[in-house]
Structures are given as structure tokens and as C-alpha cells.
Design an enzyme around this catalytic site. Structure first.
Site, PDB file in Angstrom:
ATOM      1  N   SER A 260      -2.180  -2.470   4.175  1.00 34.46           N
ATOM      2  CA  SER A 260      -1.447  -3.691   4.483  1.00 34.46           C
ATOM      3  C   SER A 260      -0.237  -3.419   5.356  1.00 34.46           C
ATOM      4  O   SER A 260       0.295  -2.308   5.392  1.00 34.46           O
ATOM      5  CB  SER A 260      -1.050  -4.423   3.198  1.00 34.46           C
ATOM      6  OG  SER A 260       0.292  -4.124   2.890  1.00 34.46           O
ATOM      7  N   LYS A 261       0.159  -4.436   6.057  1.00 36.30           N
ATOM      8  CA  LYS A 261       1.223  -4.328   7.054  1.00 36.30           C
ATOM      9  C   LYS A 261       2.522  -3.824   6.435  1.00 36.30           C
ATOM     10  O   LYS A 261       3.319  -3.175   7.097  1.00 36.30           O
ATOM     11  CB  LYS A 261       1.431  -5.702   7.707  1.00 36.30           C
ATOM     12  CG  LYS A 261       2.268  -5.631   8.975  1.00 36.30           C
ATOM     13  CD  LYS A 261       1.812  -6.643  10.006  1.00 36.30           C
ATOM     14  CE  LYS A 261       2.608  -6.526  11.288  1.00 36.30           C
ATOM     15  NZ  LYS A 261       2.040  -5.675  12.300  1.00 36.30           N
ATOM     16  N   ARG A 262       2.708  -4.121   5.182  1.00 39.06           N
ATOM     17  CA  ARG A 262       3.959  -3.720   4.532  1.00 39.06           C
ATOM     18  C   ARG A 262       4.120  -2.196   4.470  1.00 39.06           C
ATOM     19  O   ARG A 262       5.223  -1.691   4.448  1.00 39.06           O
ATOM     20  CB  ARG A 262       4.058  -4.330   3.128  1.00 39.06           C
ATOM     21  CG  ARG A 262       4.921  -5.576   3.099  1.00 39.06           C
ATOM     22  CD  ARG A 262       4.735  -6.353   1.836  1.00 39.06           C
ATOM     23  NE  ARG A 262       3.452  -7.061   1.834  1.00 39.06           N
ATOM     24  CZ  ARG A 262       2.556  -6.977   0.868  1.00 39.06           C
ATOM     25  NH1 ARG A 262       2.770  -6.249  -0.186  1.00 39.06           N
ATOM     26  NH2 ARG A 262       1.429  -7.647   0.947  1.00 39.06           N
ATOM     27  N   GLN A 263       2.991  -1.488   4.466  1.00 39.36           N
ATOM     28  CA  GLN A 263       3.113  -0.025   4.339  1.00 39.36           C
ATOM     29  C   GLN A 263       3.190   0.690   5.676  1.00 39.36           C
ATOM     30  O   GLN A 263       3.151   1.904   5.725  1.00 39.36           O
ATOM     31  CB  GLN A 263       1.913   0.536   3.572  1.00 39.36           C
ATOM     32  CG  GLN A 263       1.804   0.004   2.190  1.00 39.36           C
ATOM     33  CD  GLN A 263       0.379  -0.348   1.840  1.00 39.36           C
ATOM     34  OE1 GLN A 263      -0.528  -0.209   2.655  1.00 39.36           O
ATOM     35  NE2 GLN A 263       0.185  -0.829   0.633  1.00 39.36           N
TER      36      GLN A 263
END
Ligand code: GLU
Length: 493
Positions: A260-263
């Protein structure tokens, strides 16, 4: 045999996720292998998620990756356009079509108007949760007669349209990856087909479009597998033929969770920005979740088209491994010509202060530099750091280098180098080839005892690229200056 027509159908969220690119790759190579067509359809029925410029960005990322769009939304001369005779290919431009098919379902009692308020649905869900039941619509509005419902709609009452699933019916379908799947309608929900804003839900739009656009194979992420029985029922309700389903395993991070983009980096643009080559990214992604029947790991797009076999797609999610990506990409880095590499590296060098003007004025040297470092690169982004031996500030702080400079043979090697350098006009590529031989002859020192102090004195470290190229690249005056700096550093150490 029927024509193979596949589609990549992203929502325009603003960037192309690498998992999305992998889906697009499988669709594309399958279409090419079968002599079929690859379509790009934009699924923008969720208006809350609309992002300006997202479609252009999607198409650009696909084109950069080497995926050619045969039909649907594409870019021509930088302009967004649609090609093909089954359009429009942007769902928000197809509302009339969805309306027509929903009306048909209502007429045939396969769908119904639902007037339940958000409050009622929330309360219902709460209650079901407390009772430990799977939350789903209880079918209250099924009981309203079609006439009454139409009347209420005409009066402007808020409503949605729901699928009227038959009770206790087994829905069957086959997935190439997962095999035969059966699910009973009692475990399914009366899915909303049309929202209160007049937009269809994904489920209705995807089925209508896939049918009208003649899609033969649906290749998509496995997160859509739970929705597939609803789609299968819709095909049946409309009397349409089911396409072939191929659901792909997830692309996971090291912790086996969804990437996911958060990581960190997940978009194609992120990877492009790091200087991965499209050939490397495509090759690597194709291997996340699919494997050929050989041990081969390097595949060009054409070789993928040749080798791809959907029945070899894995069931388990594939872990996205950046190290492996680097390895695959480094293979394609080596295939670049010096000219190509220099062009790709120019913006990265410019960020590091090596201007495009400098590069133009010193083209020969820069091409030699590319040649010198190419084999050590995983991605273009590394060009400045690998060029630091040339452009970086020269100092000798490395312990091993200082050790070499204080070795017994160092004084003789360095003073011989200095003497030979002072005599020459300039360090040409030809002279660079013979220079260390000359130093050997004149000093009587050879092998490691010669090369290690020499390298330490001109690069400040004991490992690095080919000596011949380094000598030419650094050049006479700078070599002399460096040797002086190195001597001083050794004396102080
Ligand atoms: N619009 C869906 C997505 O964003 C497409 C799913 C499908 O391919 O059916 O992934």
C-alpha cells in the site's frame, strides 16, 4: 474461435499502482499472444474519488511500460482520446446505457427500487452485527409493488435499485486460477445496482460494459473474486454469455500484506523516478504471481507474450521483492548503449550539479564515464553516486586507502606517476591504456603493490571501476592534484 478481447479497467485514482500494472501486463500479453485486442476502460462511477489528470497519467504510465492500447481511452499526440466503435470507454459517459439495462431488469422483476434510508440500513447492520450475522439487506422493499415503487420514484423520492436475487440458488462459475466455484444466493446480498445519484455501481457497470464491449476474458485482481457471483448472476439475468474468469493473486509486501501507498513506493511513476527501466519493471512484475515452465527469469515483452500461460498463475500472493527487481533491472541497464544511458542519466546528474551544458561540452568523457560505471548499476538513479569518484570532492579518509598510501612501495609509485604525468601533454584514452605499464617499468613495482597505492591516490578508495577509464576521465591536472592531496593525507595519518 471467438476473438480474444481483454480489458484493463482502472479507476482514475491519480496514479497507476504496480499491482495494477501487473494486471495490465497479463491482459496485454494474453491479448497479443492470441492475436486479440487490449482495451482500456476507465471506471469512474465513484465520483467522490475523481482526480484531475488521472486518466492521462494512467495512459502515460501504460505507454511508458510498453503496453499499447488497441481500443478505448488513450493518448494521441499528448491528447486524451477514445478509439474503437464500442465506446464511450469512460463509464461516466455511459449513464444512459446503464439506465436502459436497469430499467430492463426492473421490468423483468430481476431488480427492484429500494427506498430504505441510510438510518434504517445502519440500524439493520448494527442489529445483524450484534446477532453475529453477516450484514446484508433484509429485502424489505421487495414487497413494494412495481406500480407503487414507480409512483414514488416519479414523486422524486430518494431511492436506489437493487438486484433481486432468487432464493436458495447455487451460482456456478469457473476461474482459470481457482477452479470451479459455487456459492448459494442465500449467502449473497441484494446488491445495489444503481445509486441514488443516478450512477451505477461498479457491479452493474462492469457487467454491462464487459458484455457490450465484447470482453472474452476477465483478468483482474483476486479482490474482485467475492463480487464475481453477483456478476455471474447478472449475466444470467440478462441472458448473456459469461466471460472466462482469471483472478490474479495479490502483490504483497515483505510482511505478506497488501502493498500500500502508505508504506512507500507503489506507483509506476515512483519506480520510473528511481530510474528503473520499463523493460526491467515489466519483466519483474510479470514474475510476481506467474512462472514459466523453465528456470528462465529474463523476459522481454515479446518473450512474455510467447511464454505466458494463464494456467501457471499462482494461487498464493506474490511478494514484491525490490532486490530481485534490482537484479532484473540491472540486466537491462547493461543492455543500454552509452548514449542511451547518458540521456536517461542527464536529469539525475543535473540534480547533482552536473548540468546539461557540462554534459554536452564533455560528451566523449561522459560517454566513457557511462561505459565505466554501467555494469555496476541497478537503476539510472545511481549514476551520480557511481560518478562521485570523478565529480565528488576528493579526499582520502578511507582506512584501507590510507594503509595503501603508507605502504613501502607507495612513495616510489606515486613519484613515478607524478614524473610521468608532468611530462605528458594530456591523458588521452590511448595513453591511459599504457600508463600503468609505464609506471611499472619506471618504478620496478608491479601487481597489487603497484595498483593499490595508485588507485588509493587517485580515487581515495581501494575498489572501483577500471583503472584505464579512471585515468582518462580524471585527466592529467586533476591526477597530479589528487596525488599531492593523497601524499599529504598519508603523511598526516
Ligand atoms: N475498476 C476496478 C478496479 O479499479 C476494475 C475491476 C475489474 O477489472 O473488474 O480495479
Amino acid at each position: 474461435m471467438e476473438e480474444v478481447r481483454v480489458r484493463f479497467a482502472p479507476s482514475p485514482t491519480g496514479y497507476l499502482h504496480i499491482g495494477g500494472l501487473r494486471t495490465a501486463i497479463y491482459n496485454y500479453i494474453y491479448a497479443r499472444q492470441k492475436g486479440g485486442k487490449f482495451l482500456l476502460r476507465i471506471e469512474d462511477t465513484d465520483r467522490t474519488r475523481f482526480v484531475e489528470g488521472a486518466m492521462e497519467n494512467l495512459v502515460r504510465s501504460l505507454q511508458w511500460s510498453g503496453i499499447e492500447i488497441d481500443e478505448g481511452v488513450t493518448l494521441k499526440d499528448g491528447e486524451l482520446t477514445q478509439v474503437g466503435d464500442r465506446g464511450p470507454y469512460i463509464q461516466s459517459q455511459r449513464l444512459k446505457t446503464y439506465e436502459k439495462y436497469v430499467d430492463q431488469l426492473i421490468e423483468e422483476d430481476k431488480a427492484y427500487y429500494c427506498f430504505c434510508s441510510k438510518e434504517r440500513l445502519d440500524a439493520l447492520r448494527e442489529e445483524q452485527k450484534i446477532k453475529g450475522q453477516v450484514p446484508r439487506y433484509d429485502g424489505l422493499c421487495r414487497a413494494i409493488s412495481k406500480e407503487e415503487a414507480k409512483e414514488r420514484v416519479a414523486q422524486g423520492e430518494d431511492h436506489v435499485v437493487r438486484l433481486k436475487l432468487p432464493h436458495d440458488r447455487d451460482i456456478h462459475f469457473h476461474d482459470i486460477v481457482r477452479g470451479d466455484i459455487t456459492i448459494n444466493t442465500n449467502e449473497m446480498d441484494d446488491q445495489v445496482l444503481m445509486k441514488s445519484d443516478g450512477f451505477p455501481t461498479y457491479h452493474l457497470a462492469v457487467v454491462v460494459d464487459d458484455h457490450l464491449m465484447g470482453i472474452s476474458h476477465i483478468i483482474r485482481g483476486e479482490e474482485w473474486l467475492p463480487s464475481t457471483p453477483k456478476h455471474v448472476y447478472l449475466y444470467e439475468a440478462f441472458g448473456w454469455e459469461q466471460p472466462t474468469y482469471i483472478h490474479l493473486p495479490g502483490v504483497l509486501n515483505e510482511n505478506h500484506k497488501k502493498l500500500s501507498k502508505r508504506q512507500g513506493d507503489v506507483s509506476v511513476e515512483d519506480f520510473r523516478g528511481h530510474g528503473y527501466l520499463p523493460e526491467g519493471l515489466v519483466n519483474y512484475l510479470a514474475l510476481v504471481g506467474w512462472s514459466p515452465d523453465s528456470n528462465e527469469e529474463i523476459f522481454s515483452m515479446d518473450q512474455l507474450i510467447e511464454a505466458f500461460d494463464p494456467s501457471r498463475i499462482a494461487k498464493a500472493g506474490g511478494v514484491f521483492d525490490v532486490k530481485k527487481l534490482d537484479w532484473v533491472n540491472s540486466h537491462y541497464m547493461k543492455e543500454l548503449t552509452n548514449e542511451e544511458l547518458l540521456e536517461l542519466a542527464t536529469p539525475y546528474l543535473a540534480d547533482g550539479g552536473i548540468t546539461a551544458d557540462y554534459i554536452r561540452e564533455n560528451r566523449e568523457k561522459m560517454l566513457t564515464l557511462m561505459e565505466t560505471i554501467k555494469d555496476s548499476l541497478d537503476r539510472v538513479e545511481q549514476v551520480p553516486e557511481r560518478s562521485a569518484f570523478l565529480f565528488g570532492e576528493f579526499k582520502v579518509t578511507d582506512e584501507a586507502a590510507l594503509g595503501e598510501l603508507k605502504s613501502e612501495t607507495a612513495p616510489e609509485v606515486l613519484s613515478t606517476m607524478e614524473a610521468l604525468l608532468k611530462e605528458m601533454e594530456e591523458m588521452t584514452p590511448e595513453r591511459a591504456k599504457t600508463f600503468m605499464k609505464e609506471v611499472q617499468k619506471a618504478s620496478g613495482v608491479k601487481g597489487k603493490k603497484l595498483f593499490m597505492p595508485a588507485r588509493a591516490a587517485i580515487t581515495g578508495v581501494v575498489h572501483g571501476p577500471e583503472m584505464v577509464n579512471i585515468l582518462y576521465l580524471i585527466g592529467k591536472d586533476e591526477l597530479l592534484r589528487r596525488i599531492a592531496v593523497a601524499k599529504e593525507a598519508a603523511a598526516m595519518a
